[in-house]
Design an enzyme around this catalytic site. Structure first.
Site, PDB file in Angstrom:
ATOM      1  N   SER A 149     -13.956 -15.195  15.583  1.00 44.20           N
ATOM      2  CA  SER A 149     -14.903 -14.122  15.853  1.00 44.20           C
ATOM      3  C   SER A 149     -14.582 -13.391  17.162  1.00 44.20           C
ATOM      4  CB  SER A 149     -16.320 -14.705  15.864  1.00 44.20           C
ATOM      5  OG  SER A 149     -17.299 -13.713  15.951  1.00 44.20           O
ATOM      6  N   ASP A 200      -2.542  -6.767  20.521  1.00 39.90           N
ATOM      7  CA  ASP A 200      -2.274  -5.403  20.035  1.00 39.90           C
ATOM      8  C   ASP A 200      -1.918  -4.445  21.162  1.00 39.90           C
ATOM      9  OD1 ASP A 200      -2.741  -6.242  17.489  1.00 39.90           O
ATOM     10  OD2 ASP A 200      -4.623  -5.149  17.196  1.00 39.90           O
ATOM     11  N   LYS A 234     -12.020 -14.767  11.207  1.00 35.88           N
ATOM     12  CA  LYS A 234     -13.365 -14.231  10.940  1.00 35.88           C
ATOM     13  C   LYS A 234     -13.418 -12.797  11.453  1.00 35.88           C
ATOM     14  CE  LYS A 234     -18.317 -14.961  11.752  1.00 35.88           C
ATOM     15  NZ  LYS A 234     -18.636 -13.663  12.377  1.00 35.88           N
TER      16      LYS A 234
END
Length: 566
Positions: free
Chosen positions: A304, A315, A329
């Site tokens: 999460s 990223d 998740k």
């Protein structure tokens, strides 16, 4: 719009939204059929319950029957959409804030004693301040006996409103004395940041370490404070540990990333079915440090908000991710106030991190057999690109830049340390006895069991009659059963018997073979009794293979830079 603003807006629009959903102008056949099906099935449900209430042989409990029906309906969706009746709304509040009112101690059911005992009082909390110790057997709370109750029952009596007093009667095994502790309940908030400090690693680079175990309200400020303190101590690199962190607040994740990423960067986007569920969260503050090398530790329990944090840093090429693939998740939930002080936590959207990928691993639509679909295979995932052009994929969680597993726990260590039905309590009892005999111990970084201590533990285990089933022995029994069923056993009997004699376990030999891991487990359990969670984490760092590899990378600037290149 923040999450808090979104929740307030949803509260105001909730009734209007439900009315619109059920009675909006019917546009198109699919919408018309959907609304008709909704109305029809609600009417059927209403009539079913009315007839049951009227005709069923016993009087129905509407809270239980309808509550069960609601929960069964939600189970057909995903495991995160949950209904909380009035009696359980405190559980939701605790999950969202990390706070509850009680005495601040971990308790467990002792299988041998058939009693609930104190496992670990938390630092600076009422239980520890009053003098409760690991191993104390809980006999009663106020006037209610606890000698034949389970953990959930005892826990419910330990918790209550902050400021209220309780009398906890215990039996202390070391002395055999019964003792009564008068304790005032307080609001308990477990530390989301249980430990940070400088690592004692060889090399020129001074490496800071921060362990974050949950994303509750205010945790970003705690991480910021710890990070600034580490910089003041001279840290020039950082290990950020998110292993076993199940997540929490999305906003806290964004603010933590903001510590190391410039203002105005998109960190996560929420995309749902309705307009109100769509949000883009960007960094909004000036960062603390945008150049310090960072390694983030993750594992299969990193989920999460932890995945938003680690995934965004990956990223944006701001950190190296090390460990094992995360949970996966990629769904966002919000709590909604429902009538009569009930609550509904509902999945409203999926989240997408800076590269544009969603890392949700499981499609929670039902398959033909009534179960959830399995995890998304790698062959069905899609390629995305980091800021620098490195390939990353969606689905299946965050794949680390450096994959490295920690050492596995041998079977004998699992059975010795297990709690619950598999437990023999032999390790727990020895630790409690050790604590009784040693009023103080060395500091967490210096404490070690002596050879005499381990030999005493080994003899304690042997005398207790402890046995366990090694995996190889279990599998051999299954093979023998299969061979007998297929008629091959008699002709291979001698080979089976030889193999069985070689695989038959010897507890003393197995303990010597796995002495290192058993020593570590004993030491960390003992240290926690004296120095609490912070001390146990500090002591465990010296055994941490993933942490040592992270430190090695941070001591190798060229290798670190190369991993961040496409």
């Amino acid at each position: 719009m923040t999450v808090i603003q979104f929740i307030l807006e949803m509260k105001k629009q909730q009734i209007t939204f439900i009315i619109l959903l059920l009675f909006m102008p019917l546009v198109g056949n699919s919408q018309k059929n959907h609304n008709l099906d909704v109305a029809k099935n609600l009417d059927i449900f209403n009539q079913v319950y009315k007839n049951l209430d009227l005709l069923f042989v016993d009087t129905l409990n509407p809270n239980e029957v309808i509550g069960t029906g609601i929960k069964a309906m939600l189970r057909s969706l995903d495991p995160y959409t949950e209904y909380y009746p009035e009696s359980e709304t405190k559980n939701l509040k605790m999950m969202l804030t990390g706070k509850y009112a009680g005495i601040g101690a971990l308790i467990r059911y002792h299988q041998k004693l058939k009693r609930v005992v104190i496992d670990e009082p938390y630092e600076n909390m009422p239980a520890a301040e009053a003098g409760l110790k690991k191993g104390d057997i809980i006999l009663s709370i106020n006037d209610s006996t606890m000698t034949d109750k389970d953990v959930s029952y005892v826990s419910s009596h330990l918790r209550g409103d902050a400021g209220t007093n309780i009398a906890v009667k215990v039996l202390r095994p070391s002395t055999g004395k019964k003792m009564v502790f008068k304790i005032t309940r307080r609001t308990i908030k477990l530390p989301e940041l249980p430990y940070y400090g400088l690592l004692k690693e060889e090399g020129d680079t001074k490496i800071g370490y921060i362990n974050l175990n949950q994303f509750t309200e205010g945790c970003a400020k705690e991480v910021r404070r710890a990070f600034i303190d580490l910089k003041k101590q001279g840290a020039t690199a950082l290990v950020f540990d998110l292993r076993n962190n199940g997540g929490g607040s999305e906003l806290e994740a964004v603010d933590i990333v903001n510590l190391w990423v410039e203002r105005g960067k998109t960190i996560v986007e929420n995309r749902g079915k309705i307009k109100q569920a769509n949000h883009t969260y960007r960094t909004r503050l000036e960062p603390v440090d945008t150049v310090m090398p960072i390694v983030v530790l993750v594992n299969g329990e990193t989920a999460s908000a932890s995945e938003i944090t680690s995934g965004a840093l990956q990223d944006l090429d701001r950190a190296i991710i090390l460990g094992t693939r995360t949970y996966g998740k990629g769904l966002v939930q919000i709590p909604l106030d429902m009538p009569y002080n009930t609550n509904l936590k509902v999945t409203t959207s999926k989240y997408y991190i800076p590269s544009g990928r969603c890392i949700q691993a499981i499609n929670y639509k039902r398959n033909g057999s009534g179960g959830y679909l399995e995890r998304m295979p790698d062959s069905l995932t899609h390629v995305f690109y980091t800021t620098a052009g490195r390939k990353v994929r969606d689905g299946g969680g965050i794949k680390p830049d450096v994959e490295l597993r920690n050492d596995t726990i041998p079977n004998i260590a699992y059975y010795l340390s297990a709690s619950g039905q598999d437990s023999t309590e032999v390790m727990f009892d020895w630790v409690v006895d050790y604590i009784t005999k040693h009023p103080t111990i060395a500091s967490p970084s210096e404490f070690h069991l002596s050879d005499e201590d381990f030999e005493d533990f080994k003899q304690h285990v042997i005398k207790s009659g402890f046995t366990y089933d090694p995996v190889s022995e279990k599998q051999l029994k299954e093979l023998v059963k299969t061979a007998k069923a297929e008629g091959y056993y008699e002709q291979a009997r001698e080979a089976f018997e030889v193999l069985e004699s070689k695989l038959r376990h010897d507890v003393a030999t197995d303990m010597d073979k796995h002495q290192d891991i058993l020593r570590q487990m004993l030491e960390l359990d003992i240290i926690a009794a004296y120095y609490f969670q912070e001390g146990a984490i500090e002591a465990g760092l010296k055994y941490d293979k993933q942490l040592h590899e992270a430190a090695r990378l941070l001591q190798s600037p060229e290798e670190y830079k190369k991993l961040l290149m496409p």
